[in-house]
Design a protein around this motif. Structure first.
Motif, PDB file in Angstrom:
ATOM      1  N   ASP A  57       6.206   9.646  -4.393  1.00  0.00           N
ATOM      2  CA  ASP A  57       5.604  10.642  -3.509  1.00  0.00           C
ATOM      3  C   ASP A  57       6.402  10.641  -2.203  1.00  0.00           C
ATOM      4  O   ASP A  57       6.479   9.615  -1.526  1.00  0.00           O
ATOM      5  CB  ASP A  57       4.139  10.289  -3.237  1.00  0.00           C
ATOM      6  CG  ASP A  57       3.411  11.396  -2.491  1.00  0.00           C
ATOM      7  OD1 ASP A  57       3.606  12.575  -2.833  1.00  0.00           O
ATOM      8  OD2 ASP A  57       2.651  11.072  -1.561  1.00  0.00           O
ATOM      9  N   TYR A  58       7.000  11.774  -1.869  1.00  0.00           N
ATOM     10  CA  TYR A  58       7.813  11.880  -0.660  1.00  0.00           C
ATOM     11  C   TYR A  58       6.944  11.963   0.587  1.00  0.00           C
ATOM     12  O   TYR A  58       5.958  12.705   0.617  1.00  0.00           O
ATOM     13  CB  TYR A  58       8.702  13.127  -0.722  1.00  0.00           C
ATOM     14  CG  TYR A  58       9.763  13.046  -1.781  1.00  0.00           C
ATOM     15  CD1 TYR A  58      10.935  12.337  -1.557  1.00  0.00           C
ATOM     16  CD2 TYR A  58       9.587  13.650  -3.019  1.00  0.00           C
ATOM     17  CE1 TYR A  58      11.909  12.249  -2.534  1.00  0.00           C
ATOM     18  CE2 TYR A  58      10.553  13.567  -4.007  1.00  0.00           C
ATOM     19  CZ  TYR A  58      11.715  12.863  -3.746  1.00  0.00           C
ATOM     20  OH  TYR A  58      12.673  12.773  -4.732  1.00  0.00           O
ATOM     21  N   GLN A  68      -2.367   1.311   1.630  1.00  0.00           N
ATOM     22  CA  GLN A  68      -3.332   2.411   1.640  1.00  0.00           C
ATOM     23  C   GLN A  68      -3.907   2.683   0.248  1.00  0.00           C
ATOM     24  O   GLN A  68      -4.835   3.460   0.107  1.00  0.00           O
ATOM     25  CB  GLN A  68      -2.676   3.684   2.190  1.00  0.00           C
ATOM     26  CG  GLN A  68      -2.271   3.553   3.633  1.00  0.00           C
ATOM     27  CD  GLN A  68      -1.409   4.708   4.095  1.00  0.00           C
ATOM     28  OE1 GLN A  68      -0.562   5.198   3.360  1.00  0.00           O
ATOM     29  NE2 GLN A  68      -1.633   5.146   5.318  1.00  0.00           N
ATOM     30  N   TRP A  69      -3.373   2.028  -0.781  1.00  0.00           N
ATOM     31  CA  TRP A  69      -3.873   2.204  -2.146  1.00  0.00           C
ATOM     32  C   TRP A  69      -4.921   1.163  -2.511  1.00  0.00           C
ATOM     33  O   TRP A  69      -5.537   1.250  -3.562  1.00  0.00           O
ATOM     34  CB  TRP A  69      -2.728   2.099  -3.153  1.00  0.00           C
ATOM     35  CG  TRP A  69      -1.592   3.033  -2.898  1.00  0.00           C
ATOM     36  CD1 TRP A  69      -1.644   4.264  -2.304  1.00  0.00           C
ATOM     37  CD2 TRP A  69      -0.227   2.817  -3.213  1.00  0.00           C
ATOM     38  NE1 TRP A  69      -0.399   4.817  -2.250  1.00  0.00           N
ATOM     39  CE2 TRP A  69       0.504   3.943  -2.797  1.00  0.00           C
ATOM     40  CE3 TRP A  69       0.469   1.774  -3.816  1.00  0.00           C
ATOM     41  CZ2 TRP A  69       1.870   4.065  -2.970  1.00  0.00           C
ATOM     42  CZ3 TRP A  69       1.822   1.887  -3.984  1.00  0.00           C
ATOM     43  CH2 TRP A  69       2.526   3.030  -3.570  1.00  0.00           C
ATOM     44  N   LYS A  70      -5.094   0.147  -1.660  1.00  0.00           N
ATOM     45  CA  LYS A  70      -5.961  -0.981  -2.010  1.00  0.00           C
ATOM     46  C   LYS A  70      -7.439  -0.614  -1.966  1.00  0.00           C
ATOM     47  O   LYS A  70      -7.904   0.004  -1.015  1.00  0.00           O
ATOM     48  CB  LYS A  70      -5.723  -2.146  -1.047  1.00  0.00           C
ATOM     49  CG  LYS A  70      -4.401  -2.833  -1.237  1.00  0.00           C
ATOM     50  CD  LYS A  70      -4.279  -4.017  -0.322  1.00  0.00           C
ATOM     51  CE  LYS A  70      -2.956  -4.726  -0.524  1.00  0.00           C
ATOM     52  NZ  LYS A  70      -2.808  -5.854   0.395  1.00  0.00           N
ATOM     53  N   GLN A  78      -3.833   8.884  -3.623  1.00  0.00           N
ATOM     54  CA  GLN A  78      -3.132   9.870  -4.441  1.00  0.00           C
ATOM     55  C   GLN A  78      -2.258   9.229  -5.534  1.00  0.00           C
ATOM     56  O   GLN A  78      -2.421   9.521  -6.719  1.00  0.00           O
ATOM     57  CB  GLN A  78      -2.298  10.766  -3.537  1.00  0.00           C
ATOM     58  CG  GLN A  78      -1.490  11.807  -4.254  1.00  0.00           C
ATOM     59  CD  GLN A  78      -0.636  12.617  -3.286  1.00  0.00           C
ATOM     60  OE1 GLN A  78      -0.613  12.382  -2.081  1.00  0.00           O
ATOM     61  NE2 GLN A  78       0.081  13.569  -3.826  1.00  0.00           N
ATOM     62  N   LEU A  79      -1.313   8.386  -5.156  1.00  0.00           N
ATOM     63  CA  LEU A  79      -0.404   7.812  -6.153  1.00  0.00           C
ATOM     64  C   LEU A  79      -1.122   6.873  -7.114  1.00  0.00           C
ATOM     65  O   LEU A  79      -0.802   6.829  -8.303  1.00  0.00           O
ATOM     66  CB  LEU A  79       0.747   7.075  -5.473  1.00  0.00           C
ATOM     67  CG  LEU A  79       1.933   7.935  -5.090  1.00  0.00           C
ATOM     68  CD1 LEU A  79       2.972   7.137  -4.332  1.00  0.00           C
ATOM     69  CD2 LEU A  79       2.557   8.586  -6.300  1.00  0.00           C
ATOM     70  N   ALA A  80      -2.095   6.122  -6.608  1.00  0.00           N
ATOM     71  CA  ALA A  80      -2.870   5.247  -7.491  1.00  0.00           C
ATOM     72  C   ALA A  80      -3.599   6.067  -8.549  1.00  0.00           C
ATOM     73  O   ALA A  80      -3.622   5.712  -9.726  1.00  0.00           O
ATOM     74  CB  ALA A  80      -3.849   4.418  -6.663  1.00  0.00           C
ATOM     75  N   ALA A  92       6.215   1.717 -12.043  1.00  0.00           N
ATOM     76  CA  ALA A  92       6.537   1.636 -10.617  1.00  0.00           C
ATOM     77  C   ALA A  92       5.865   2.812  -9.908  1.00  0.00           C
ATOM     78  O   ALA A  92       5.787   3.913 -10.450  1.00  0.00           O
ATOM     79  CB  ALA A  92       8.049   1.686 -10.385  1.00  0.00           C
ATOM     80  N   VAL A  93       5.368   2.532  -8.713  1.00  0.00           N
ATOM     81  CA  VAL A  93       4.690   3.537  -7.888  1.00  0.00           C
ATOM     82  C   VAL A  93       5.183   3.332  -6.461  1.00  0.00           C
ATOM     83  O   VAL A  93       5.121   2.218  -5.945  1.00  0.00           O
ATOM     84  CB  VAL A  93       3.154   3.350  -7.946  1.00  0.00           C
ATOM     85  CG1 VAL A  93       2.456   4.364  -7.080  1.00  0.00           C
ATOM     86  CG2 VAL A  93       2.653   3.431  -9.375  1.00  0.00           C
ATOM     87  N   ALA A  94       5.675   4.417  -5.844  1.00  0.00           N
ATOM     88  CA  ALA A  94       6.239   4.236  -4.508  1.00  0.00           C
ATOM     89  C   ALA A  94       6.193   5.505  -3.674  1.00  0.00           C
ATOM     90  O   ALA A  94       6.274   6.610  -4.197  1.00  0.00           O
ATOM     91  CB  ALA A  94       7.690   3.761  -4.608  1.00  0.00           C
TER      92      ALA A  94
END
Length: 181
Positions: A57-58, A68-70, A78-80, A92-94
């Motif tokens: 995610d840019y 912020q994903w915890k 969003q990415l989680a 991988a998530v970044a």
């Protein structure tokens, strides 16, 4: 000229990566949690040469952090959410921090060296399961109409809220006991 400089700087980061293939850009997907269906748009998904996929995610205008994903109640889920809803095997998530002089990946991976600077998760499977459980719980609570008075950061949360006239936070929080930050 500015965009060309940014692109060159970002491509220098991409060159540090092991081989990959871009699988999707700005791809729309439907995701569902707790009985609630959402429309989403994945910035980018790469197929990694070592197996698995990276969700990216840019971010250009703020300082993202994977913290912020915890759970509980993640600040930027969003990415989680995308990771646990994906039909592909996500490894991988970044965030891709795209700011001059600060360009880098910030996230987690199942294995070392899947994305430059992404940290290997202590327990990838447990992390994904925690994200899934939190998404289901939050989606289910929303679908059930849960409206508890429960600001995540007590009155600090209230400083950024525009709904003061409708809020019942004072039923829960003792304003006089609150200390300013």
């Amino acid at each position: 000229k500015r965009l060309a400089r940014l692109a060159r700087e970002w491509l220098d980061v991409e060159r540090l990566r092991p081989a990959f293939t871009i699988q999707a850009l700005e791809e729309k997907r439907q995701i569902k949690y707790g009985g609630i269906e959402f429309s989403s748009r994945i910035d980018r998904m790469d197929r990694l040469s070592g197996g698995g996929h990276a969700l990216i995610d840019y971010k250009t205008n703020r300082n993202p952090t994977p913290n912020q994903w915890k759970p509980p109640r993640p600040d930027d889920p969003q990415l989680a959410l995308y990771a646990v809803a994906a039909k592909e095997e996500v490894t991988a998530v970044a965030f891709a921090k795209v700011r001059p002089g600060e360009m880098r990946f910030m996230g987690f991976s199942r294995l070392d060296n899947q994305l430059p600077e992404a940290r290997k998760a202590k327990d990838w499977k447990s992390m994904l399961e925690g994200w899934r459980e939190e998404a289901e719980a939050l989606g289910g609570a929303f679908a059930a109409g849960a409206a508890r008075v429960d600001p995540k950061r007590e009155l600090t949360t209230c400083r950024y809220c525009a709904m003061h006239s409708l809020c019942r936070v004072y039923e829960k929080v003792n304003v006089l006991a609150e200390t300013p930050e």
